[in-house]
Design an enzyme around this catalytic site. Structure first.
Site, mmCIF file in Angstrom:
data_model
loop_
_atom_site.group_PDB
_atom_site.id
_atom_site.type_symbol
_atom_site.label_atom_id
_atom_site.label_comp_id
_atom_site.label_asym_id
_atom_site.label_seq_id
_atom_site.Cartn_x
_atom_site.Cartn_y
_atom_site.Cartn_z
ATOM 1 N N ASP A 127 46.693 39.055 49.250
ATOM 2 C CA ASP A 127 45.820 40.371 49.492
ATOM 3 C C ASP A 127 44.994 40.343 48.082
ATOM 4 O O ASP A 127 45.290 39.306 47.104
ATOM 5 C CB ASP A 127 46.332 41.650 50.143
ATOM 6 C CG ASP A 127 47.439 42.274 48.838
ATOM 7 O OD1 ASP A 127 48.214 41.227 47.579
ATOM 8 O OD2 ASP A 127 47.682 42.796 48.669
ATOM 9 N N TYR B 279 43.774 37.235 57.902
ATOM 10 C CA TYR B 279 45.140 37.689 57.175
ATOM 11 C C TYR B 279 46.105 38.624 56.925
ATOM 12 O O TYR B 279 47.273 38.691 56.920
ATOM 13 C CB TYR B 279 44.005 38.462 55.562
ATOM 14 C CG TYR B 279 44.847 40.020 54.915
ATOM 15 C CD1 TYR B 279 45.901 39.468 53.802
ATOM 16 C CD2 TYR B 279 44.836 41.092 55.186
ATOM 17 C CE1 TYR B 279 46.900 40.190 53.269
ATOM 18 C CE2 TYR B 279 46.147 42.095 54.441
ATOM 19 C CZ TYR B 279 46.967 41.492 53.549
ATOM 20 O OH TYR B 279 47.884 42.431 53.081
ATOM 21 N N GLU C 270 48.848 48.203 57.856
ATOM 22 C CA GLU C 270 48.083 47.062 57.382
ATOM 23 C C GLU C 270 46.054 46.763 57.972
ATOM 24 O O GLU C 270 45.057 47.007 57.579
ATOM 25 C CB GLU C 270 48.188 45.664 57.930
ATOM 26 C CG GLU C 270 49.197 45.009 57.303
ATOM 27 C CD GLU C 270 48.728 44.634 55.629
ATOM 28 O OE1 GLU C 270 48.152 44.401 54.918
ATOM 29 O OE2 GLU C 270 50.715 44.891 55.427
#
Ligand code: SF4
Length: 357
Positions: free
Chosen positions: A146, A128, A45
């Site tokens: 995203d 996020y 990520e």
């Protein structure tokens, strides 16, 4: 537009069934239904921020080979991590990656917190990433959004407000759709749908599991969504790079940039500050690391950062050893440059200097 609970259930089921059959195989993923290694999910990520899946693959493998666990990464030298990160850009992420690994290793015995709140407390993990890792690694009921998910949701609901203003609405709609069953797979399903079917220009609606419910498809506006607010043009900055060669052995001077700021902690060919295009030459020349007879190389080096374009002119000189040795920095052979963490813009400057010198 609003979906009933029954419709939501149907949308969830069709999306997970589609994922079971069509999911992408990615190096950091587990099979649908299984929980992956949190270290792998977190690492991927962080690497994937602002970078494509194709680019990240080889970096991910190289990192795991060198640092198989978060404790190994915590024990690594920052310079080695920055060096391994070369080409992924946004080096602040690499520094935070290293800091985060240390906190997980030292304060959590190498085990990542398994909630969004716990993850958010770690360095370099924003809302996020906390959400994505909580969902994907720990199957928490979380809804990461995203770019791919943004596109799918704005099309499903035909949201015409431009980005970034529409973001809160997308987040809210996306959360309301997220199932309690397999939320991690569901998030990855939406990411995959956005990457392979609900693509930016030509969504393949004919093979989409949500085609019957998609408002964007029904009203024919899907390819134009999400809309984007017009961006202000990026300014251009200019600067000088000083290519300094030591006469006796042909070595070149590189130095480390200050820890804070753009490309902090990485190596550079010494340079002036990067300034507004109107800045007089003598201001930038006064920032040369030494007074010398400079010759300007043909052409300039262009590079685009997130907030500005840069044009660098390269000035070259050769110094006798007694003068050179008084300067701060490291003297390296041309081949030895590969051992320094040089960001892309500096590699371009080196290439330019080697071509035109
Ligand atoms: Fe995207 Fe088309 Fe599927 Fe709607 S139907 S979600 S626009 S691929």
């Amino acid at each position: 537009m609003h979906f009933t609970n029954q419709e939501i259930h149907r949308l969830n089921r069709s999306m997970l069934e589609w994922y079971d059959r069509h999911h992408r195989t990615l190096p950091w993923r587990s099979e649908p239904g299984d929980l992956p290694n949190p270290y792998h999910v977190w690492l991927s990520e962080i690497m994937l921020q602002q970078t494509t899946v194709q680019t990240v693959g080889p970096y991910f493998h190289a990192f795991l080979q060198r640092w198989p666990t978060v404790k190994d990464l915590a024990r690594a030298e920052l310079d080695d991590v920055l060096h391994g990160w070369q080409g992924l850009g946004y080096y602040a992420r690499a520094r935070n990656l290293h800091k985060c690994a240390k906190v997980v290793a030292d304060e959590h015995d190498g085990i990542f917190p398994d909630t969004e709140e716990g993850l958010l407390k770690l360095p370099g993990i924003g809302p996020y990433t906390a959400c994505a890792v909580a969902a994907i690694a720990f199957n928490r009921h979380a809804s990461p959004v995203d770019g791919n998910i943004e596109r799918v949701i704005s099309r499903l609901f035909a949201l015409e407000t431009p980005l970034p203003d529409v973001k809160p609405e997308i987040k809210e709609k996306s959360s309301a759709l997220t199932p309690s069953d397999r939320p991690g797979d569901y998030a990855q399903a939406l990411m995959d749908l956005g990457a392979t079917i609900c693509t930016p220009r030509n969504p393949a609606c004919g093979i989409c599991p949500w085609q019957a419910d998609c408002e964007g498809r029904k009203s024919g506006i899907a390819p134009d969504l999400p809309k984007k607010r017009k961006k202000a043009a990026k300014p251009t900055r200019v600067g000088y790079a000083f290519w300094i060669r030591r006469e006796d052995d042909g070595r070149i001077l590189v130095r480390r940039r200050p820890e804070k700021g753009l490309l902090g902690g990485l190596y550079e060919v010494p340079g002036s500050d990067w300034r507004a295009i109107e800045t007089p030459d003598d201001v930038m020349l006064s920032e040369a690391p030494i007074t010398a007879k400079w010759s300007e190389l043909e052409g300039t080096v262009g590079h685009t950062f997130t907030h500005f374009h840069l044009n660098v002119s390269v000035l070259a000189t050769t110094l006798p050893a007694d003068q050179a040795d008084q300067m701060d920095g490291s003297w390296t052979t041309i081949d030895g440059l590969a051992d320094f963490a040089l960001p892309t813009v500096m590699k371009k400057i080196v290439r330019h200097a080697l071509t035109y010198r």
